[in-house]
Design a protein around this motif. Sequence first.
Motif, PDB file in Angstrom:
ATOM      1  N   ASN A   8      10.692   3.046  12.129  1.00  0.00           N
ATOM      2  CA  ASN A   8       9.674   4.068  11.900  1.00  0.00           C
ATOM      3  C   ASN A   8      10.237   5.244  11.107  1.00  0.00           C
ATOM      4  O   ASN A   8       9.546   5.794  10.243  1.00  0.00           O
ATOM      5  N   PHE A  12       8.729   6.373   7.476  1.00  0.00           N
ATOM      6  CA  PHE A  12       8.288   7.752   7.268  1.00  0.00           C
ATOM      7  C   PHE A  12       9.070   8.397   6.128  1.00  0.00           C
ATOM      8  O   PHE A  12       8.486   9.074   5.270  1.00  0.00           O
ATOM      9  N   HIS A  15       7.800   7.120   2.840  1.00  0.00           N
ATOM     10  CA  HIS A  15       6.505   7.711   2.494  1.00  0.00           C
ATOM     11  C   HIS A  15       6.688   9.122   1.929  1.00  0.00           C
ATOM     12  O   HIS A  15       6.087   9.463   0.906  1.00  0.00           O
ATOM     13  N   ALA A  47      -3.188   6.866   3.053  1.00  0.00           N
ATOM     14  CA  ALA A  47      -2.180   6.659   4.094  1.00  0.00           C
ATOM     15  C   ALA A  47      -2.728   7.012   5.474  1.00  0.00           C
ATOM     16  O   ALA A  47      -2.458   6.313   6.454  1.00  0.00           O
ATOM     17  N   VAL A  48      -3.512   8.072   5.564  1.00  0.00           N
ATOM     18  CA  VAL A  48      -4.087   8.471   6.852  1.00  0.00           C
ATOM     19  C   VAL A  48      -5.167   7.490   7.300  1.00  0.00           C
ATOM     20  O   VAL A  48      -5.235   7.129   8.484  1.00  0.00           O
ATOM     21  N   ARG A  51      -3.517   3.910   8.254  1.00  0.00           N
ATOM     22  CA  ARG A  51      -2.516   3.889   9.320  1.00  0.00           C
ATOM     23  C   ARG A  51      -3.012   3.270  10.630  1.00  0.00           C
ATOM     24  O   ARG A  51      -2.286   2.452  11.223  1.00  0.00           O
ATOM     25  N   GLY A  55      -1.317  -0.285  12.293  1.00  0.00           N
ATOM     26  CA  GLY A  55      -0.660  -0.221  13.599  1.00  0.00           C
ATOM     27  C   GLY A  55      -0.976  -1.394  14.504  1.00  0.00           C
ATOM     28  O   GLY A  55      -0.227  -1.708  15.405  1.00  0.00           O
TER      29      GLY A  55
END
Length: 56
Positions: A8, A12, A15, A47-48, A51, A55
């Motif tokens: 993760n 991150f 990104h 991306a938001v 997501r 997941g």
Amino acid sequence: MTLIILVNLCVFTNHIMSLSAFPFYIQSLGGTEALAGMCAAFFCLVAVVVRPFVGW
């Protein structure tokens, strides 16, 4: 558990690095500052939105 945290962290970091360099790349291709900003905003928005689905 540690491996999940490290993966993760890498995702991150990737990104954030992509997001910070993306507008400069758009400008190097001949785009305007406004276009570079809109592309970066769209990149963040996608991306938001994506997501939660990734997941699963």
